[in-house]
Design a protein around this motif. Structure first.
Motif, PDB file in Angstrom:
ATOM      1  N   LEU A   1      50.619  11.068  -2.720  1.00  0.00           N
ATOM      2  CA  LEU A   1      50.993  11.091  -4.129  1.00  0.00           C
ATOM      3  C   LEU A   1      51.514   9.755  -4.664  1.00  0.00           C
ATOM      4  CD1 LEU A   1      52.612  14.628  -4.363  1.00  0.00           C
ATOM      5  CD2 LEU A   1      50.267  13.937  -4.862  1.00  0.00           C
ATOM      6  N   ILE A   2      51.747   8.775  -3.800  1.00  0.00           N
ATOM      7  CA  ILE A   2      52.258   7.474  -4.257  1.00  0.00           C
ATOM      8  C   ILE A   2      51.095   6.646  -4.788  1.00  0.00           C
ATOM      9  CG2 ILE A   2      53.404   5.330  -3.593  1.00  0.00           C
ATOM     10  CD1 ILE A   2      55.361   7.583  -3.555  1.00  0.00           C
ATOM     11  N   LEU A   3      51.226   6.203  -6.017  1.00  0.00           N
ATOM     12  CA  LEU A   3      50.184   5.407  -6.656  1.00  0.00           C
ATOM     13  C   LEU A   3      50.447   3.906  -6.519  1.00  0.00           C
ATOM     14  CD1 LEU A   3      49.983   7.514  -9.925  1.00  0.00           C
ATOM     15  CD2 LEU A   3      48.509   7.691  -7.904  1.00  0.00           C
ATOM     16  N   ARG A   4      51.745   3.537  -6.555  1.00  0.00           N
ATOM     17  CA  ARG A   4      52.123   2.128  -6.469  1.00  0.00           C
ATOM     18  C   ARG A   4      53.545   2.054  -5.937  1.00  0.00           C
ATOM     19  NH1 ARG A   4      54.936  -0.790 -10.157  1.00  0.00           N
ATOM     20  NH2 ARG A   4      54.637   0.822 -11.711  1.00  0.00           N
ATOM     21  N   ALA A   5      53.805   1.086  -5.064  1.00  0.00           N
ATOM     22  CA  ALA A   5      55.160   0.850  -4.562  1.00  0.00           C
ATOM     23  C   ALA A   5      55.293  -0.647  -4.311  1.00  0.00           C
ATOM     24  CB  ALA A   5      55.425   1.640  -3.289  1.00  0.00           C
ATOM     25  N   ARG A   6      56.464  -1.206  -4.665  1.00  0.00           N
ATOM     26  CA  ARG A   6      56.665  -2.649  -4.518  1.00  0.00           C
ATOM     27  C   ARG A   6      58.144  -2.965  -4.606  1.00  0.00           C
ATOM     28  NH1 ARG A   6      57.879  -4.852  -9.506  1.00  0.00           N
ATOM     29  NH2 ARG A   6      57.447  -3.510 -11.271  1.00  0.00           N
TER      30      ARG A   6
ATOM     31  N   ALA B   1      55.798   4.431  -8.119  1.00  0.00           N
ATOM     32  CA  ALA B   1      55.239   5.355  -9.106  1.00  0.00           C
ATOM     33  C   ALA B   1      54.347   6.320  -8.333  1.00  0.00           C
ATOM     34  CB  ALA B   1      54.425   4.599 -10.141  1.00  0.00           C
ATOM     35  N   ALA B   2      54.540   7.592  -8.613  1.00  0.00           N
ATOM     36  CA  ALA B   2      53.780   8.627  -7.926  1.00  0.00           C
ATOM     37  C   ALA B   2      53.319   9.653  -8.941  1.00  0.00           C
ATOM     38  CB  ALA B   2      54.648   9.294  -6.861  1.00  0.00           C
ATOM     39  N   VAL B   3      52.475  10.544  -8.498  1.00  0.00           N
ATOM     40  CA  VAL B   3      52.032  11.623  -9.363  1.00  0.00           C
ATOM     41  C   VAL B   3      53.261  12.444  -9.752  1.00  0.00           C
ATOM     42  CG1 VAL B   3      50.612  13.710  -9.506  1.00  0.00           C
ATOM     43  CG2 VAL B   3      49.767  11.685  -8.267  1.00  0.00           C
ATOM     44  N   GLY B   4      53.621  12.409 -11.019  1.00  0.00           N
ATOM     45  CA  GLY B   4      54.725  13.209 -11.529  1.00  0.00           C
ATOM     46  C   GLY B   4      56.124  12.657 -11.339  1.00  0.00           C
ATOM     47  N   ILE B   5      56.277  11.444 -10.764  1.00  0.00           N
ATOM     48  CA  ILE B   5      57.624  10.919 -10.551  1.00  0.00           C
ATOM     49  C   ILE B   5      57.608   9.389 -10.499  1.00  0.00           C
ATOM     50  CG2 ILE B   5      57.521  11.051  -8.031  1.00  0.00           C
ATOM     51  CD1 ILE B   5      60.491  12.008  -8.128  1.00  0.00           C
ATOM     52  N   TRP B   6      58.690   8.787 -10.975  1.00  0.00           N
ATOM     53  CA  TRP B   6      58.918   7.354 -10.867  1.00  0.00           C
ATOM     54  C   TRP B   6      60.286   7.180 -10.216  1.00  0.00           C
ATOM     55  CZ3 TRP B   6      62.917   4.425 -12.941  1.00  0.00           C
ATOM     56  CH2 TRP B   6      62.794   3.046 -12.774  1.00  0.00           C
ATOM     57  N   LEU B   7      60.394   6.251  -9.255  1.00  0.00           N
ATOM     58  CA  LEU B   7      61.643   6.049  -8.506  1.00  0.00           C
ATOM     59  C   LEU B   7      62.042   4.585  -8.477  1.00  0.00           C
ATOM     60  CD1 LEU B   7      60.568   8.042  -5.331  1.00  0.00           C
ATOM     61  CD2 LEU B   7      62.064   8.887  -7.127  1.00  0.00           C
TER      62      LEU B   7
ATOM     63  N   ALA C   1      62.033  23.613  -4.824  1.00  0.00           N
ATOM     64  CA  ALA C   1      61.121  24.419  -3.999  1.00  0.00           C
ATOM     65  C   ALA C   1      59.791  23.692  -3.816  1.00  0.00           C
ATOM     66  CB  ALA C   1      60.907  25.788  -4.635  1.00  0.00           C
ATOM     67  N   VAL C   2      59.362  22.959  -4.825  1.00  0.00           N
ATOM     68  CA  VAL C   2      58.115  22.200  -4.741  1.00  0.00           C
ATOM     69  C   VAL C   2      58.322  20.932  -3.922  1.00  0.00           C
ATOM     70  CG1 VAL C   2      56.397  20.919  -6.077  1.00  0.00           C
ATOM     71  CG2 VAL C   2      57.264  23.128  -6.928  1.00  0.00           C
ATOM     72  N   THR C   3      59.333  20.139  -4.274  1.00  0.00           N
ATOM     73  CA  THR C   3      59.515  18.843  -3.606  1.00  0.00           C
ATOM     74  C   THR C   3      59.947  18.994  -2.151  1.00  0.00           C
ATOM     75  OG1 THR C   3      61.784  18.583  -4.454  1.00  0.00           O
ATOM     76  CG2 THR C   3      59.993  17.594  -5.751  1.00  0.00           C
ATOM     77  N   SER C   4      60.573  20.100  -1.802  1.00  0.00           N
ATOM     78  CA  SER C   4      60.964  20.288  -0.394  1.00  0.00           C
ATOM     79  C   SER C   4      59.735  20.433   0.503  1.00  0.00           C
ATOM     80  CB  SER C   4      61.883  21.505  -0.243  1.00  0.00           C
ATOM     81  OG  SER C   4      61.166  22.701  -0.490  1.00  0.00           O
ATOM     82  N   ARG C   5      58.590  20.731  -0.080  1.00  0.00           N
ATOM     83  CA  ARG C   5      57.338  20.784   0.669  1.00  0.00           C
ATOM     84  C   ARG C   5      56.515  19.506   0.487  1.00  0.00           C
ATOM     85  NH1 ARG C   5      58.832  25.713  -0.700  1.00  0.00           N
ATOM     86  NH2 ARG C   5      58.482  27.473   0.679  1.00  0.00           N
ATOM     87  N   VAL C   6      56.519  18.980  -0.713  1.00  0.00           N
ATOM     88  CA  VAL C   6      55.703  17.807  -1.039  1.00  0.00           C
ATOM     89  C   VAL C   6      56.266  16.533  -0.404  1.00  0.00           C
ATOM     90  CG1 VAL C   6      54.932  16.331  -2.945  1.00  0.00           C
ATOM     91  CG2 VAL C   6      54.766  18.810  -3.146  1.00  0.00           C
ATOM     92  N   PHE C   7      57.573  16.331  -0.466  1.00  0.00           N
ATOM     93  CA  PHE C   7      58.146  15.099   0.085  1.00  0.00           C
ATOM     94  C   PHE C   7      57.878  14.970   1.589  1.00  0.00           C
ATOM     95  CE2 PHE C   7      61.646  14.299  -3.359  1.00  0.00           C
ATOM     96  CZ  PHE C   7      60.669  14.045  -4.298  1.00  0.00           C
TER      97      PHE C   7
END
Length: 136
Positions: free
Chosen positions: A24-29, A46-52, A113-119
């Motif tokens: 799901l990660i589109l870009r990281a730097r 930047a990931a699908v549905g989230i920015w960190l 509930a979603v991110t505990s599986r996706v991460f």
């Protein structure tokens, strides 16, 4: 377990560019306003549905590093994450832990509930990619 030395595994996993191995990660730097790498360094993903935006909070090559998400969309309450690298027969044992919650305004328990599986799925994909690239 990754069949490479702790030094090589640490170096590969500490480079944010390699986080794109996660599905799901589109870009990281490293952030443009950041030194790299070490305590205080800032990385962005930047990931699908989230920015960190994460800050490196501890950096002890090749044994461990820790980070904390300091900004995200949607909002995430991140207590911190750590990667530990332990020499083992034939390579390095990697332990990756993170603790977080989603506040109610950004989905609360439903999003957890979603991110505990996706991460974890994405963390495993990064570790698998590291193994494929580094194993002797």
């Amino acid at each position: 377990m990754i069949g490479a030395s702790p030094e090589r595994v640490f170096s590969w996993l500490a480079d944010p560019a390699n986080l794109v191995a996660a599905p799901l990660i589109l870009r990281a730097r490293w952030a443009s306003d950041s030194q790299e790498p070490g305590v205080g360094a800032i990385r962005e993903a930047a990931a699908v549905g989230i920015w960190l935006r994460e800050e490196i909070t501890a950096y002890d090559p090749p044994r461990s590093y820790s980070y904390r998400i300091i900004r995200s969309i949607p909002v995430l309450n991140h207590e911190g994450g750590s990667l530990r690298f332990t020499p083992a027969d034939g390579g390095t044992r990697v332990s990756w832990d993170t603790t977080y919650t989603h506040p109610l305004m950004s989905g609360g328990k439903v999003l957890e509930a979603v991110t505990s599986r996706v991460f974890p799925w994405n963390f495993r994909a990064v570790l698998d990619s590291c193994a494929r690239e580094l194993e002797d």
